[in-house]
Design an enzyme around this catalytic site. Structure first.
Site, PDB file in Angstrom:
ATOM      1  N   LYS A  29       2.850 -36.419 -17.108  1.00 22.99           N
ATOM      2  CA  LYS A  29       3.413 -36.245 -18.450  1.00 22.99           C
ATOM      3  C   LYS A  29       2.412 -35.539 -19.367  1.00 22.99           C
ATOM      4  CE  LYS A  29       6.114 -39.400 -20.042  1.00 22.99           C
ATOM      5  NZ  LYS A  29       6.471 -40.772 -20.373  1.00 22.99           N
ATOM      6  N   ARG A  98       2.402 -43.949 -24.437  1.00 21.42           N
ATOM      7  CA  ARG A  98       3.203 -43.861 -23.215  1.00 21.42           C
ATOM      8  C   ARG A  98       2.316 -43.703 -21.988  1.00 21.42           C
ATOM      9  NH1 ARG A  98       8.545 -41.862 -24.483  1.00 21.42           N
ATOM     10  NH2 ARG A  98       8.668 -41.375 -26.700  1.00 21.42           N
ATOM     11  N   GLY A 107       9.965 -45.931 -15.082  1.00 15.56           N
ATOM     12  CA  GLY A 107      10.226 -47.286 -15.556  1.00 15.56           C
ATOM     13  C   GLY A 107       9.257 -48.340 -15.035  1.00 15.56           C
ATOM     14  N   MET A 109       5.890 -48.500 -15.544  1.00 16.86           N
ATOM     15  CA  MET A 109       4.787 -48.870 -16.433  1.00 16.86           C
ATOM     16  C   MET A 109       5.271 -48.886 -17.884  1.00 16.86           C
ATOM     17  SD  MET A 109       1.629 -47.103 -14.536  1.00 16.86           S
ATOM     18  CE  MET A 109       2.408 -45.533 -14.616  1.00 16.86           C
ATOM     19  N   ARG A 349       9.115 -31.710 -16.654  1.00 20.44           N
ATOM     20  CA  ARG A 349       8.455 -31.747 -15.331  1.00 20.44           C
ATOM     21  C   ARG A 349       9.362 -31.016 -14.355  1.00 20.44           C
ATOM     22  NH1 ARG A 349       9.815 -38.084 -14.512  1.00 20.44           N
ATOM     23  NH2 ARG A 349      12.019 -37.700 -14.598  1.00 20.44           N
ATOM     24  N   HIS A 465      15.640 -47.491  24.072  1.00 19.89           N
ATOM     25  CA  HIS A 465      16.514 -46.607  24.848  1.00 19.89           C
ATOM     26  C   HIS A 465      17.664 -46.093  23.987  1.00 19.89           C
ATOM     27  CE1 HIS A 465      19.962 -45.813  27.546  1.00 19.89           C
ATOM     28  NE2 HIS A 465      19.028 -45.232  28.286  1.00 19.89           N
ATOM     29  N   SER A 792       2.212 -30.900  29.204  1.00 18.41           N
ATOM     30  CA  SER A 792       3.127 -31.274  28.127  1.00 18.41           C
ATOM     31  C   SER A 792       2.781 -32.704  27.714  1.00 18.41           C
ATOM     32  CB  SER A 792       4.572 -31.172  28.604  1.00 18.41           C
ATOM     33  OG  SER A 792       5.427 -31.585  27.560  1.00 18.41           O
ATOM     34  N   CYS A 860       6.443 -33.062  24.338  1.00 18.63           N
ATOM     35  CA  CYS A 860       7.862 -33.383  24.523  1.00 18.63           C
ATOM     36  C   CYS A 860       8.183 -34.821  24.166  1.00 18.63           C
ATOM     37  CB  CYS A 860       8.301 -33.062  25.946  1.00 18.63           C
ATOM     38  SG  CYS A 860       7.420 -34.016  27.189  1.00 18.63           S
ATOM     39  N   TYR A 880       4.034 -24.878  22.038  1.00 19.82           N
ATOM     40  CA  TYR A 880       5.402 -25.212  21.631  1.00 19.82           C
ATOM     41  C   TYR A 880       5.559 -26.705  21.397  1.00 19.82           C
ATOM     42  CZ  TYR A 880       6.200 -26.854  26.417  1.00 19.82           C
ATOM     43  OH  TYR A 880       6.115 -27.540  27.602  1.00 19.82           O
TER      44      TYR A 880
HETATM   45  C1  PEP Z   1       6.828 -39.475  26.620  1.00 22.60           C
HETATM   46  O1  PEP Z   1       6.349 -40.479  27.159  1.00 22.60           O
HETATM   47  O2  PEP Z   1       6.462 -39.047  25.512  1.00 22.60           O
HETATM   48  C2  PEP Z   1       7.912 -38.750  27.281  1.00 22.60           C
HETATM   49  C3  PEP Z   1       8.381 -37.621  26.780  1.00 22.60           C
HETATM   50  O3  PEP Z   1       8.458 -39.314  28.376  1.00 22.60           O
HETATM   51  P1  PEP Z   1       9.511 -40.520  28.316  1.00 22.60           P
HETATM   52  O4  PEP Z   1       9.884 -40.730  26.894  1.00 22.60           O
HETATM   53  O5  PEP Z   1      10.647 -40.128  29.157  1.00 22.60           O
HETATM   54  O6  PEP Z   1       8.702 -41.655  28.894  1.00 22.60           O
END
Ligand code: PEP
Ligand code: MG
Length: 908
Positions: A29, A98, A107, A109, A349, A465, A792, A860, A880
């Site tokens: 402010k 203020r 709101g 303080m 702001r 899962h 990976s 991954c 990636y």
């Molecule tokens: C992991 O463990 O990050 C992975 C990609 O394999 P999963 O989730 O299938 O165990």
């Protein structure tokens, strides 16, 4: 005394001394009031006491040396600027005090208005206010201002219970026979001031302070202290605002919107903060102070009405709004007051906005030449994009949630409750929307999950899962809703004393984790329709879709990280490709062994000799080949990483207890149970206390002869046949759960032989690499890289094993406590733990590339689609990220943002 202590700190800044860059010191402010002052806009004069002063006060419980003197000096200049003295009995200057922290904490303080009024100056205020001629109105105004001061000061500074003041006000209104404050006259309000003073005395044991400077000092102290009020602490924790920033305090000359019909107060936005549409959005309330607007005592009118009421102020306001937008180059929100036809700016702001408005506004500002595309990219984020990609509930009617679990996969879904996969499939085939409700899901529920509109479980966290699979499918999922007691055999669940049976309708919100009984209407996402290719941004009149298209296109040109997807069906692969995936980073092959193939797998596991085992593998081979052909075809020309089978072996076999009972019953009846007994023995043999750390991944491949070989052959044969049909297959075989290079070498030696034999002169090239998901693999990455053509990172298992947290249990079980204690701010399964798990990734990346320059690196685990983690993977230099299809656009956007935020190169 050290030299440092002799230099007096500057604790107070006149508005003319600050600017918007000084938010750390002056709070949001104060910094913006200073900025407006320097732009020459009509801001009431004032000064800001810094967050440094607040921190010093909170650390020692006393105002730091020099503060009182600096306040006196700035107050004197303020008095000079206004031509009035604080609390002068003839013509008092009044000020507001203020709070204003670096981050807005609405709101949370304290604020005290009208500081400087006392028994004498109230009379002077009235005399000045009556300059227009209305003495009765002026008296009323002055006494109303005084009673507001005692009320706010009492509550805020001296902790007098606020209800006591409210009850006293109610008593006066009751005596007068009116529900409306505005019907009270000066005499009523004078009486109320007496009543308020008595309340003040009763609770504090002292008279209401008559010294204006004492009022000011105590109010400033109260604002400092409000930084540590319980509600402020809670708010900061929730919004992840650091606890040690402190608040600044703004002391501003009061201007009054309640001086009659030519006065008023309002709020405005320079664009619509909901949709981003251009125009004037705001509310105005004549003859009122800002707090009346917030309290909703009277109805505001749309800001456009001001044009009729006070054209001069309206035009001036519009001019200022345009100027502020141009200056801040963004949507601004504004608070203003008009005192007898004179416009004053009280706050501005850069305004909060919805996800849709963030994209639309960023696009508009580019069109208007105010910002460039890099800046537009910086101003939106993946969390906003994700929000725009899910269908939403229309909660315009009153719907009360009956339970709250973990928002495991966002979206909104309604449907009939079913408790088994089979029933889900049956009802879906009849065209019904269904919600699959389970305690937790397992791979056998896959068909039901595919058929269902959404999944609700009473157990499990964000990497359970149910959560992982649902996210992969882009399907709504609420997990770990533990208020729900699921009884599958009786096909019912109980929540809060209510019983819900199969066929009843429920609605689940995978963003908030809320569960509703009955059907809440749902709207589809137009952003998804755009990604799916069914809305053409060039040919539709949809500002949101056009803005998303434009910013995504820019993100793609800027990002260095490639984005792949985790997909194990042709349909998922195709969708992810439409969403912009540049390959598959993880094709989990385990689900290909379930359903009607389970019997073959049982035969494989229970084989008494090589011949039986080979027969089972031979039967599986063509099925696997067909699976891979479908995926290679969909990903024509793009790399596809196929991971050899991973899950714990017991998942392929029936549950031990159930099998034992079946065998016992059959034996009792004298039936031939040789087959079942063999199965039971195998299940007993393979039972593990800790399956996640047991016989899975590469270990499985080394223990069951021929299993990996069959998969490798299926992959190579599928690649060859797809290539022969004219498409381009680029398979990459990935070995899971490797911890030692010897494991990989053994699998690789066998695989290379098969590949050489199958591929021949077809031109197909097959890479062989490994997951890095066991801490030992990360720590020996230099050795492992000798045998791997790519890495990976499986950050799900890496997190599980680095922390020793069971990924299926801990989030629902006790993470709330860890979050509460601040051990981490977000689940490490959701966003990469940079210091621990991230360090393992860094070590493996560096040592892997040192051993094999140019080693291809990807990720991954679930973190591949998490915005903050994407920035980390960019920083570490991965090639990636791979994530579920629905998160591909989010990862593309964040990979682009990572480049513009680090000022990195724009070439891939
Ligand atoms: C992991 O463990 O990050 C992975 C990609 O394999 P999963 O989730 O299938 O165990
Ligand atoms: Mg794993």
């Amino acid at each position: 005394m050290s030299v440092q202590e002799t230099v007096e700190h500057k604790y107070v800044y006149d508005f003319a001394e600050g600017n918007r860059e000084l938010k750390d010191l002056l709070g949001g402010k104060g910094a913006n009031l200073a900025e407006m002052t320097n732009l020459g806009l009509p801001v009431p004069p004032g000064f800001t006491i810094t967050t440094e002063a607040c921190k010093a006060y909170l650390a020692t419980g006393a105002e730091p040396d020099g503060l009182a003197g600096q306040i006196a000096t700035h107050l004197a200049s303020l008095e000079q600027a206004m031509g009035k003295r604080l609390g002068d009995p003839e013509d008092p200057l009044l000020v507001s005090v203020r709070s204003g922290a670096k981050f807005s904490m609405p709101g949370m303080m304290e604020t005290v208005l009208n500081v400087g009024l006392n028994d004498r100056s109230v009379v002077g205020l009235s005399a000045q206010a009556s300059a227009g001629g209305d003495q009765a109105g002026a008296d009323r105004f002055a006494w109303d201002s005084y009673r507001r001061l005692i009320q706010m000061f009492g509550k805020t500074v001296c902790e007098v219970p606020g209800e006591e003041f409210e009850h006293a006000l109610d008593d006066v209104k009751r005596a007068k026979g009116t529900p409306n404050d505005l019907d009270l006259d000066a005499d009523d309000l004078r009486g109320l001031v007496d009543a308020y003073k008595k309340i003040f005395f009763k609770h504090t044991g002292r008279e209401f302070p008559q010294s204006p400077r004492e009022q000011l000092d105590l109010a400033i102290r109260a604002v400092f202290e409000s930084w540590n009020a319980e509600r402020a602490i809670l708010y900061r924790r929730q919004e992840r605002i650091p606890a040690d920033l402190g608040t600044a305090v703004n002391v501003v000359a009061m201007v009054f919107g309640n001086l009659g019909p030519d006065s008023g107060t309002g709020v405005a936005f320079t664009r619509d903060p909901a949709s981003g549409a251009q125009g004037i959005y705001g509310d105005y309330l004549a003859n009122a102070q800002g707090e009346d607007v917030v309290a909703g005592i009277r109805n505001t009118v749309p800001l456009q009405e001001l044009e009729r009421l006070d054209k001069k102020s309206y035009d001036e306001l519009l001019g200022i709004m345009a100027r502020l937008e141009g200056h801040y180059q963004d949507l601004c929100d504004i608070e203003f007051t008009i005192e007898r036809g004179k416009l004053w700016m009280l706050q501005t702001r850069v305004g909060k906005r919805t996800a849709a408005a963030a994209f639309v506004i960023a696009g508009q500002l580019v069109d208007e030449g105010l910002i460039d595309l890099d800046e537009a990219l910086h101003r939106v984020n993946g969390a906003q994009l994700a929000q725009l990609m899910f269908p939403r509930f229309r909660l315009d009617h009153e719907f009360q949630p009956v339970a709250k679990g973990i928002g495991a996969s966002p979206g909104a879904a309604s449907g009939k409750v079913v408790f088994t996969s089979a029933r889900a499939v049956e009802l879906a085939a009849e065209g019904e929307s269904v919600i699959l409700v389970r305690r937790e899901t397992n791979p056998d529920d896959l068909n039901g999950m595919i058929a269902a509109q959404g999944i609700l479980t009473s157990r499990g966290g964000k990497t359970s899962h149910a959560a992982v699979v649902a996210r992969g499918m882009g399907k709504t999922c609420v997990s770990g809703a533990d208020e729900i007691e699921v009884n599958v055999p009786q096909r019912r669940f109980v929540v809060g004393g209510q019983t819900v049976v199969e066929g009843d309708v429920v609605s689940i919100d995978g963003t908030t984790g809320k569960v509703y009984l009955g059907e809440v209407p749902v709207m589809p996402s137009e952003v998804v329709q755009y990604f799916e290719g069914s809305l053409d941004p060039e040919h539709i009149d949809n500002a949101l879709v056009r803005a998303v298209h434009r910013i995504m296109t820019h993100a793609d040109t800027r990002r260095r990280l490639a984005v792949r997807t985790n997909a194990d069906t042709g349909a998922d692969a195709a969708r992810a490709r439409r969403f912009g995936a540049e390959g598959i980073g993880l094709c989990r092959t385990e689900h290909m062994f379930l359903g009607d193939r389970r019997e073959l797998v049982e035969r494989l596991i229970l084989a008494r000799d090589n011949a039986e085992r080979d027969a089972a593998l031979a039967a599986l081979l063509p099925l696997q080949r067909a699976d891979f052909e479908e995926i290679f075809r969909e990903m024509d020309g793009l790399p596809v990483t196929v991971r050899l089978i991973d899950p714990p072996l017991h998942e392929f076999l029936p549950p031990l207890e159930q099998l034992a009972v079946n065998v016992a019953v059959a034996q009792e009846r004298g039936e031939d149970v040789a087959q079942e007994e063999a199965l039971l023995a195998a299940v007993r043999r393979m039972h593990e206390e800790n399956p996640m750390l047991g016989l899975r991944g590469v270990r499985l491949g080394l223990v069951i002869p021929g299993l990996f070989a069959m998969q490798v052959r299926a992959i190579a044969e599928a690649a060859v046949s797809v290539t022969r049909s004219g498409a381009v297959a680029k398979p990459e075989i990935m070995v899971p759960l490797v911890g030692a290079v010897q494991e990989l070498e053994t699998v690789r030696a066998e695989a290379e032989k098969i590949i050489a034999e199958v591929v021949g002169d077809s031109g197909v090239e097959v890479l062989i690499g490994t997951m890095i998901e066991v801490p030992r693999a990360a720590l020996t990455a230099g050795q492992i890289a000798e045998a791997a053509q790519f890495f990976s990172f499986g950050t799900n298992d890496l997190t599980q094993m680095a922390w020793g947290f069971s990924r299926d249990d801990v989030e629902g079980a006790f993470f709330w406590r860890y979050l509460e204690l601040g051990i981490f701010g977000i689940s490490p399964f959701e966003s990469i733990d940079r210091d621990g798990v991230g360090r393992l990734v860094r070590i493996a990346a560096e040592e892997g590339r040192a051993a094999r320059p140019g080693l291809k690196l990807g990720v991954c685990g679930e973190h591949g689609g998490d915005p903050d983690s994407v920035h980390f993977f960019h920083e570490v230099g991965l090639d990636y990220v791979s994530c579920s299809p629905f998160r591909v656009p989010v990862a593309r956007l964040e990979a682009g943002r990572a480049v513009v935020e680090t000022g990195g190169s724009d070439s891939r």
